[in-house]
Design a protein around this motif. Structure first.
Motif, PDB file in Angstrom:
ATOM      1  N   LEU A  95      78.612 -20.067 -24.945  1.00  0.00           N
ATOM      2  CA  LEU A  95      78.940 -21.283 -24.198  1.00  0.00           C
ATOM      3  C   LEU A  95      78.112 -22.422 -24.772  1.00  0.00           C
ATOM      4  O   LEU A  95      76.890 -22.318 -24.868  1.00  0.00           O
ATOM      5  CB  LEU A  95      78.649 -21.123 -22.704  1.00  0.00           C
ATOM      6  N   ALA A  96      78.791 -23.507 -25.157  1.00  0.00           N
ATOM      7  CA  ALA A  96      78.088 -24.655 -25.728  1.00  0.00           C
ATOM      8  C   ALA A  96      78.831 -25.927 -25.342  1.00  0.00           C
ATOM      9  O   ALA A  96      80.025 -25.902 -25.016  1.00  0.00           O
ATOM     10  CB  ALA A  96      78.001 -24.536 -27.247  1.00  0.00           C
ATOM     11  N   GLU A  97      78.104 -27.034 -25.375  1.00  0.00           N
ATOM     12  CA  GLU A  97      78.716 -28.338 -25.150  1.00  0.00           C
ATOM     13  C   GLU A  97      78.798 -29.056 -26.501  1.00  0.00           C
ATOM     14  O   GLU A  97      77.785 -29.286 -27.157  1.00  0.00           O
ATOM     15  CB  GLU A  97      77.896 -29.161 -24.169  1.00  0.00           C
ATOM     16  N   VAL A  98      80.035 -29.391 -26.906  1.00  0.00           N
ATOM     17  CA  VAL A  98      80.261 -30.000 -28.205  1.00  0.00           C
ATOM     18  C   VAL A  98      81.176 -31.215 -28.034  1.00  0.00           C
ATOM     19  O   VAL A  98      82.325 -31.081 -27.587  1.00  0.00           O
ATOM     20  CB  VAL A  98      80.912 -29.001 -29.199  1.00  0.00           C
ATOM     21  N   ASP A  99      80.677 -32.397 -28.361  1.00  0.00           N
ATOM     22  CA  ASP A  99      81.480 -33.629 -28.328  1.00  0.00           C
ATOM     23  C   ASP A  99      82.197 -33.815 -26.994  1.00  0.00           C
ATOM     24  O   ASP A  99      83.406 -34.083 -26.923  1.00  0.00           O
ATOM     25  CB  ASP A  99      82.511 -33.630 -29.463  1.00  0.00           C
ATOM     26  N   GLY A 100      81.455 -33.655 -25.903  1.00  0.00           N
ATOM     27  CA  GLY A 100      82.036 -33.870 -24.587  1.00  0.00           C
ATOM     28  C   GLY A 100      82.931 -32.754 -24.094  1.00  0.00           C
ATOM     29  O   GLY A 100      83.650 -32.919 -23.110  1.00  0.00           O
ATOM     30  N   LYS A 101      82.894 -31.605 -24.764  1.00  0.00           N
ATOM     31  CA  LYS A 101      83.702 -30.459 -24.378  1.00  0.00           C
ATOM     32  C   LYS A 101      82.794 -29.266 -24.090  1.00  0.00           C
ATOM     33  O   LYS A 101      81.806 -29.036 -24.796  1.00  0.00           O
ATOM     34  CB  LYS A 101      84.676 -30.069 -25.493  1.00  0.00           C
ATOM     35  N   ALA A 102      83.161 -28.521 -23.058  1.00  0.00           N
ATOM     36  CA  ALA A 102      82.507 -27.243 -22.812  1.00  0.00           C
ATOM     37  C   ALA A 102      83.305 -26.175 -23.548  1.00  0.00           C
ATOM     38  O   ALA A 102      84.477 -25.946 -23.250  1.00  0.00           O
ATOM     39  CB  ALA A 102      82.467 -26.947 -21.319  1.00  0.00           C
ATOM     40  N   ILE A 103      82.692 -25.557 -24.526  1.00  0.00           N
ATOM     41  CA  ILE A 103      83.368 -24.568 -25.367  1.00  0.00           C
ATOM     42  C   ILE A 103      82.880 -23.176 -24.984  1.00  0.00           C
ATOM     43  O   ILE A 103      81.687 -22.886 -25.048  1.00  0.00           O
ATOM     44  CB  ILE A 103      83.095 -24.819 -26.869  1.00  0.00           C
ATOM     45  N   MET A 104      83.824 -22.329 -24.589  1.00  0.00           N
ATOM     46  CA  MET A 104      83.510 -20.939 -24.280  1.00  0.00           C
ATOM     47  C   MET A 104      84.251 -20.044 -25.269  1.00  0.00           C
ATOM     48  O   MET A 104      85.464 -20.185 -25.442  1.00  0.00           O
ATOM     49  CB  MET A 104      83.914 -20.574 -22.851  1.00  0.00           C
ATOM     50  N   VAL A 105      83.531 -19.126 -25.908  1.00  0.00           N
ATOM     51  CA  VAL A 105      84.124 -18.228 -26.888  1.00  0.00           C
ATOM     52  C   VAL A 105      83.744 -16.792 -26.527  1.00  0.00           C
ATOM     53  O   VAL A 105      82.564 -16.482 -26.359  1.00  0.00           O
ATOM     54  CB  VAL A 105      83.653 -18.549 -28.315  1.00  0.00           C
TER      55      VAL A 105
ATOM     56  N   SER B 201      93.079 -20.674 -26.710  1.00  0.00           N
ATOM     57  CA  SER B 201      93.650 -20.134 -27.940  1.00  0.00           C
ATOM     58  C   SER B 201      93.117 -18.726 -28.170  1.00  0.00           C
ATOM     59  O   SER B 201      92.005 -18.390 -27.759  1.00  0.00           O
ATOM     60  CB  SER B 201      93.318 -21.027 -29.143  1.00  0.00           C
ATOM     61  N   LEU B 202      93.946 -17.907 -28.817  1.00  0.00           N
ATOM     62  CA  LEU B 202      93.585 -16.534 -29.161  1.00  0.00           C
ATOM     63  C   LEU B 202      93.682 -16.383 -30.668  1.00  0.00           C
ATOM     64  O   LEU B 202      94.635 -16.857 -31.283  1.00  0.00           O
ATOM     65  CB  LEU B 202      94.522 -15.544 -28.472  1.00  0.00           C
ATOM     66  N   SER B 203      92.713 -15.722 -31.260  1.00  0.00           N
ATOM     67  CA  SER B 203      92.688 -15.559 -32.713  1.00  0.00           C
ATOM     68  C   SER B 203      91.890 -14.310 -33.061  1.00  0.00           C
ATOM     69  O   SER B 203      91.193 -13.752 -32.199  1.00  0.00           O
ATOM     70  CB  SER B 203      92.059 -16.793 -33.378  1.00  0.00           C
ATOM     71  N   PRO B 204      91.985 -13.851 -34.312  1.00  0.00           N
ATOM     72  CA  PRO B 204      91.165 -12.701 -34.719  1.00  0.00           C
ATOM     73  C   PRO B 204      89.678 -13.030 -34.627  1.00  0.00           C
ATOM     74  O   PRO B 204      89.246 -14.131 -34.963  1.00  0.00           O
ATOM     75  CB  PRO B 204      91.594 -12.467 -36.172  1.00  0.00           C
ATOM     76  N   SER B 205      88.900 -12.088 -34.164  1.00  0.00           N
ATOM     77  CA  SER B 205      87.460 -12.288 -34.009  1.00  0.00           C
ATOM     78  C   SER B 205      86.708 -11.840 -35.260  1.00  0.00           C
ATOM     79  O   SER B 205      87.112 -10.881 -35.923  1.00  0.00           O
ATOM     80  CB  SER B 205      86.956 -11.494 -32.807  1.00  0.00           C
ATOM     81  N   PRO B 206      85.607 -12.497 -35.585  1.00  0.00           N
ATOM     82  CA  PRO B 206      84.756 -12.024 -36.685  1.00  0.00           C
ATOM     83  C   PRO B 206      84.226 -10.609 -36.437  1.00  0.00           C
ATOM     84  O   PRO B 206      83.851  -9.912 -37.386  1.00  0.00           O
ATOM     85  CB  PRO B 206      83.612 -13.044 -36.709  1.00  0.00           C
ATOM     86  N   LEU B 207      84.222 -10.168 -35.172  1.00  0.00           N
ATOM     87  CA  LEU B 207      83.773  -8.817 -34.853  1.00  0.00           C
ATOM     88  C   LEU B 207      84.855  -7.786 -35.132  1.00  0.00           C
ATOM     89  O   LEU B 207      84.594  -6.579 -35.043  1.00  0.00           O
ATOM     90  CB  LEU B 207      83.349  -8.731 -33.378  1.00  0.00           C
ATOM     91  N   GLY B 208      86.076  -8.266 -35.425  1.00  0.00           N
ATOM     92  CA  GLY B 208      87.158  -7.353 -35.747  1.00  0.00           C
ATOM     93  C   GLY B 208      88.232  -7.223 -34.695  1.00  0.00           C
ATOM     94  O   GLY B 208      89.286  -6.635 -34.934  1.00  0.00           O
ATOM     95  N   GLY B 209      87.979  -7.749 -33.498  1.00  0.00           N
ATOM     96  CA  GLY B 209      88.948  -7.658 -32.418  1.00  0.00           C
ATOM     97  C   GLY B 209      89.566  -8.996 -32.075  1.00  0.00           C
ATOM     98  O   GLY B 209      90.077  -9.703 -32.942  1.00  0.00           O
ATOM     99  N   LEU B 210      89.470  -9.370 -30.805  1.00  0.00           N
ATOM    100  CA  LEU B 210      90.104 -10.581 -30.287  1.00  0.00           C
ATOM    101  C   LEU B 210      89.069 -11.652 -29.991  1.00  0.00           C
ATOM    102  O   LEU B 210      87.999 -11.360 -29.451  1.00  0.00           O
ATOM    103  CB  LEU B 210      90.884 -10.244 -29.009  1.00  0.00           C
ATOM    104  N   ARG B 211      89.386 -12.897 -30.340  1.00  0.00           N
ATOM    105  CA  ARG B 211      88.573 -14.043 -29.940  1.00  0.00           C
ATOM    106  C   ARG B 211      89.372 -14.877 -28.934  1.00  0.00           C
ATOM    107  O   ARG B 211      90.499 -15.297 -29.234  1.00  0.00           O
ATOM    108  CB  ARG B 211      88.176 -14.904 -31.135  1.00  0.00           C
ATOM    109  N   THR B 212      88.788 -15.118 -27.778  1.00  0.00           N
ATOM    110  CA  THR B 212      89.376 -15.995 -26.769  1.00  0.00           C
ATOM    111  C   THR B 212      88.557 -17.271 -26.739  1.00  0.00           C
ATOM    112  O   THR B 212      87.357 -17.245 -26.440  1.00  0.00           O
ATOM    113  CB  THR B 212      89.371 -15.323 -25.386  1.00  0.00           C
ATOM    114  N   HIS B 213      89.204 -18.386 -27.044  1.00  0.00           N
ATOM    115  CA  HIS B 213      88.513 -19.677 -27.165  1.00  0.00           C
ATOM    116  C   HIS B 213      89.026 -20.619 -26.079  1.00  0.00           C
ATOM    117  O   HIS B 213      90.225 -20.897 -25.996  1.00  0.00           O
ATOM    118  CB  HIS B 213      88.781 -20.269 -28.550  1.00  0.00           C
ATOM    119  N   ILE B 214      88.104 -21.096 -25.226  1.00  0.00           N
ATOM    120  CA  ILE B 214      88.462 -22.003 -24.132  1.00  0.00           C
ATOM    121  C   ILE B 214      87.685 -23.297 -24.290  1.00  0.00           C
ATOM    122  O   ILE B 214      86.462 -23.278 -24.509  1.00  0.00           O
ATOM    123  CB  ILE B 214      88.129 -21.358 -22.770  1.00  0.00           C
ATOM    124  N   SER B 215      88.405 -24.408 -24.182  1.00  0.00           N
ATOM    125  CA  SER B 215      87.775 -25.731 -24.276  1.00  0.00           C
ATOM    126  C   SER B 215      88.085 -26.517 -23.013  1.00  0.00           C
ATOM    127  O   SER B 215      89.251 -26.645 -22.620  1.00  0.00           O
ATOM    128  CB  SER B 215      88.299 -26.490 -25.502  1.00  0.00           C
TER     129      SER B 215
END
Length: 265
Positions: A184-194, A247-261
């Motif tokens: 969880l991070a705040e980037v350019d006025g957005k709360a980004i959860m990955v 958004s959903l995309s392949p994860s660097p860990l090998g599975g699923l990445r769920t990205h919420i902004s």
């Protein structure tokens, strides 16, 4: 007029009234074509969703009916067999109840406008969910990098359900040994959860389609623990209600990445 929306009109020439009429008709036909395609696609997704929801309810009902028939048959069952039957009846009825609650929540998210006036401490919310997840699955490696003081204006109950749904999907559809990482991070006025996991991930087609309305990740999962469709629909609806993106995309860990902004307060 006969419904042939694939027919192309000749391009308008000059600025005469006939030319203007041709241009207007061309724009109208394009608009109608787009509306028909959107409606057809929505109807197909809705039929798919209704089929998925029906399947989610039919499966526990079939199990419940089977065990009720066994208990009602007058067979000489051992105490262990009776306890197992009652345990299955309870678990399947709870599963069916959860499915119905999810359907009701989806309907509520689509119709009822909740107040978006809570100042929600997203940092604390995320940390609590991750802590609970780690405690419940001690054999799983869970890494988290959660920035402090990330807050947004929204509905606290819905945002808690949003995080819970992502973690629940990871818990249900990855091995207990699969690594998980939450950021969880705040980037350019957005709360980004990955959310990253080392599970099986999705096929390329499902990555492209997964957030399109009521889409199940993988139908095969329904045989072992229910599908993803309702949970993802709820997740997507909550994110959209808060003006965010998912958004959903392949994860660097090998599975699923769920990205919420989400927009911060």
């Amino acid at each position: 007029a006969e419904g042939d929306l694939d027919r192309e009109l000749a391009p308008a020439v000059g600025s005469s009234e006939i030319g203007q009429l041709s241009t207007s008709l061309h724009a109208m036909v394009n608009s109608l074509r787009s509306a028909v395609e959107t409606t057809t696609r929505s109807e197909a997704l809705m039929r798919e969703f209704l089929g998925d929801a029906s399947h989610e309810l039919r499966t526990p009902l079939t199990v419940i009916r089977g065990y009720v028939e066994i208990l009602d048959s007058g067979q000489d069952l051992s105490e262990e067999q009776r306890e197992r039957a009652m345990s299955r009846l309870l678990s399947e009825s709870q599963r069916m109840s959860q499915t119905i609650n999810d359907l009701l929540l989806l309907a509520e998210l689509g119709e009822v406008r909740h107040e978006m006036t809570d100042v929600v401490d997203l940092s604390s919310l995320a940390a609590n969910h991750v802590r609970d997840f780690s405690e419940q699955q001690k054999s799983r490696k869970v890494k988290s990098t959660i920035a402090s003081d990330v807050s947004i204006v929204g509905n606290s109950e819905q945002l808690s359900r949003m995080i819970s749904n992502v973690i629940s999907n990871i818990s249900r559809h990855t091995a207990e040994s699969a690594e998980v990482e939450v950021v969880l991070a705040e980037v350019d006025g957005k709360a980004i959860m990955v959310f990253d996991d080392a599970g099986p991930g999705l096929s390329a087609e499902l990555y492209a389609r997964a957030v399109e309305g009521f889409q199940r990740f993988d139908r095969a999962h329904s045989k072992t623990g229910g599908g993803f469709g309702l949970g993802l629909s709820i997740l997507s609806s909550i994110v959209q209600r808060h003006g965010g993106t998912l958004s959903l995309s392949p994860s660097p860990l090998g599975g699923l990445r769920t990205h919420i902004s989400l927009n911060v307060k």
